[in-house]
Design a protein around this motif. Structure first.
Motif, PDB file in Angstrom:
ATOM      1  N   THR A  91       3.673  -5.194  -7.497  1.00 56.05           N
ATOM      2  CA  THR A  91       3.055  -3.897  -7.208  1.00 56.05           C
ATOM      3  C   THR A  91       3.620  -2.813  -8.121  1.00 56.05           C
ATOM      4  OG1 THR A  91       2.802  -4.535  -4.883  1.00 56.05           O
ATOM      5  CG2 THR A  91       2.597  -2.193  -5.394  1.00 56.05           C
ATOM      6  N   CYS A 130       0.835  -1.203   0.000  1.00 59.81           N
ATOM      7  CA  CYS A 130       0.000   0.000   0.000  1.00 59.81           C
ATOM      8  C   CYS A 130       0.871   1.255   0.000  1.00 59.81           C
ATOM      9  CB  CYS A 130      -0.928  -0.013   1.208  1.00 59.81           C
ATOM     10  SG  CYS A 130      -2.078   1.366   1.259  1.00 59.81           S
ATOM     11  N   THR A 133      -2.288  -2.437  -4.602  1.00 57.50           N
ATOM     12  CA  THR A 133      -1.965  -3.085  -3.324  1.00 57.50           C
ATOM     13  C   THR A 133      -2.331  -4.570  -3.354  1.00 57.50           C
ATOM     14  OG1 THR A 133      -2.341  -1.010  -2.132  1.00 57.50           O
ATOM     15  CG2 THR A 133      -2.373  -3.034  -0.839  1.00 57.50           C
ATOM     16  N   ILE A 151      -5.395   2.537  -6.231  1.00 60.94           N
ATOM     17  CA  ILE A 151      -4.451   2.200  -5.162  1.00 60.94           C
ATOM     18  C   ILE A 151      -4.759   0.822  -4.581  1.00 60.94           C
ATOM     19  CG2 ILE A 151      -3.714   2.839  -2.834  1.00 60.94           C
ATOM     20  CD1 ILE A 151      -4.157   5.782  -3.699  1.00 60.94           C
ATOM     21  N   ASN A 164      -9.119   7.025  -7.775  1.00 60.48           N
ATOM     22  CA  ASN A 164      -7.797   6.871  -7.154  1.00 60.48           C
ATOM     23  C   ASN A 164      -7.792   5.788  -6.082  1.00 60.48           C
ATOM     24  OD1 ASN A 164      -6.482   8.855  -8.702  1.00 60.48           O
ATOM     25  ND2 ASN A 164      -7.291  10.484  -7.395  1.00 60.48           N
ATOM     26  N   LEU A 198       1.913   6.940  -6.859  1.00 58.79           N
ATOM     27  CA  LEU A 198       0.874   7.877  -7.305  1.00 58.79           C
ATOM     28  C   LEU A 198       1.008   9.224  -6.601  1.00 58.79           C
ATOM     29  CD1 LEU A 198      -2.205   5.473  -7.327  1.00 58.79           C
ATOM     30  CD2 LEU A 198      -0.916   6.288  -9.282  1.00 58.79           C
ATOM     31  N   SER A 248       2.355   1.665  -3.379  1.00 52.52           N
ATOM     32  CA  SER A 248       1.329   2.134  -4.321  1.00 52.52           C
ATOM     33  C   SER A 248       1.089   3.630  -4.168  1.00 52.52           C
ATOM     34  CB  SER A 248       0.018   1.366  -4.101  1.00 52.52           C
ATOM     35  OG  SER A 248       0.204  -0.021  -4.274  1.00 52.52           O
ATOM     36  N   LEU A 249       1.000   4.087  -2.937  1.00 51.20           N
ATOM     37  CA  LEU A 249       0.804   5.510  -2.678  1.00 51.20           C
ATOM     38  C   LEU A 249       1.983   6.324  -3.193  1.00 51.20           C
ATOM     39  CD1 LEU A 249      -0.639   5.295   0.946  1.00 51.20           C
ATOM     40  CD2 LEU A 249      -1.878   6.077  -1.083  1.00 51.20           C
TER      41      LEU A 249
END
Length: 277
Positions: free
Chosen positions: A149, A23, A121, A117, A113, A30, A26-27
């Motif tokens: 990922t 996670c 994840t 995400i 979004n 982005l 992924s954040l």
């Protein structure tokens, strides 16, 4: 290979650590839209917003249908006056699960979004589950999860939302390997086999709901590779459980996939080979 047995709580702690890391990764990938996640969505390197904005609209279309604001799922208000035009693209019905958040006031960009995400994840999470089911050690599985990922093939096309969710395909592959192993074990009960077949069929339906393209190509791959799973004494058992999983998936997919194909066939919607080239 050669993992030592772990307690369920220890395995859960490992999985939570993997999901949390995926996670965060992924954040970080982005970060360009994190400053305004409720009003901006990722675009291509050229800055074109056509595809992501259409996918934002697709999410809204699915949420509106669940909320009862649209009486016909396929008759979208595009390409007037033709009917059934929502069947011309990936409907992504899995995004209907975002309806409660839309009803709670989440903006279209925030829904997009959040789904993006979550998909990235889960790509890592299910890659980890697949690798551990193949007896890979924790660090190898963890590295594989991070790699999936950040898979370049996905990140180069983040604006094409329907290509991002690889996790249903990884879920299916993981279940198939587990089923293959269970079928060879004489101690596996029929209810246990049935439960895993149900999970596999449900995963197949989720794959189609996320991306028909991924589901179609995975089905072709599995059909071509299926003989490799039959070189053991319990091949009949594996065929039966596989057939059960396939039937469950078909029952869940066909009610909306058949009308979609019928609409496309009626309109003779096809791309010429020159355009594809």
């Amino acid at each position: 290979a050669g993992n030592k047995p772990m307690t369920p709580s220890f395995r859960l702690c490992h999985f939570i650590a993997v999901i949390t890391t995926c996670c965060i990764v992924s954040l970080a990938s982005l970060r360009s839209v994190l400053s305004e996640p409720g009003s901006a969505v990722p675009t291509t390197t050229t800055g074109s917003a056509t595809v992501p904005l259409f996918n934002v609209w697709t999410i809204l279309r699915n949420c509106s249908f669940v909320s009862g604001h649209s009486h016909s799922y396929w008759n979208a208000p595009i390409f007037h006056p033709h009917a059934g035009t929502f069947a011309y693209s990936e409907p992504q019905p899995l995004t209907m699960l975002l309806t409660p958040f839309r009803q709670a006031g989440a903006s279209p960009a925030l829904l997009y979004n959040a789904y993006l995400i979550l998909s990235l994840t889960l790509n890592g999470g299910f890659a980890y589950l697949l690798l551990t089911s193949l007896s890979c050690r924790f660090l190898s599985s963890f590295a594989g999860a991070i790699g999936i990922t950040l898979l370049p093939m996905v990140h180069d096309q983040l604006d094409v939302l329907q290509l991002v969710p690889l996790w249903p395909s990884l879920w299916i592959l993981r279940n198939i390997f587990v089923l293959h192993r269970l079928c060879q074990s004489p101690n596996t009960s029929r209810p246990h086999l049935l439960w895993n077949a149900v999970q596999t069929g449900f995963a197949l339906a989720v794959s189609a709901a996320a991306s028909l393209h991924h589901c179609l190509f995975l089905s072709i791959l599995l059909a071509l590779s299926s003989p490799a799973f039959l070189w053991h004494s319990a091949w009949r058992r594996f065929i039966v459980t596989g057939a059960v999983a396939t039937m469950i998936g078909a029952v869940l997919i066909l009610p909306w996939a058949v009308p979609m194909k019928k609409i496309v066939d009626q309109q003779r919607f096809a791309r010429e080979s020159e355009l594809v080239s």
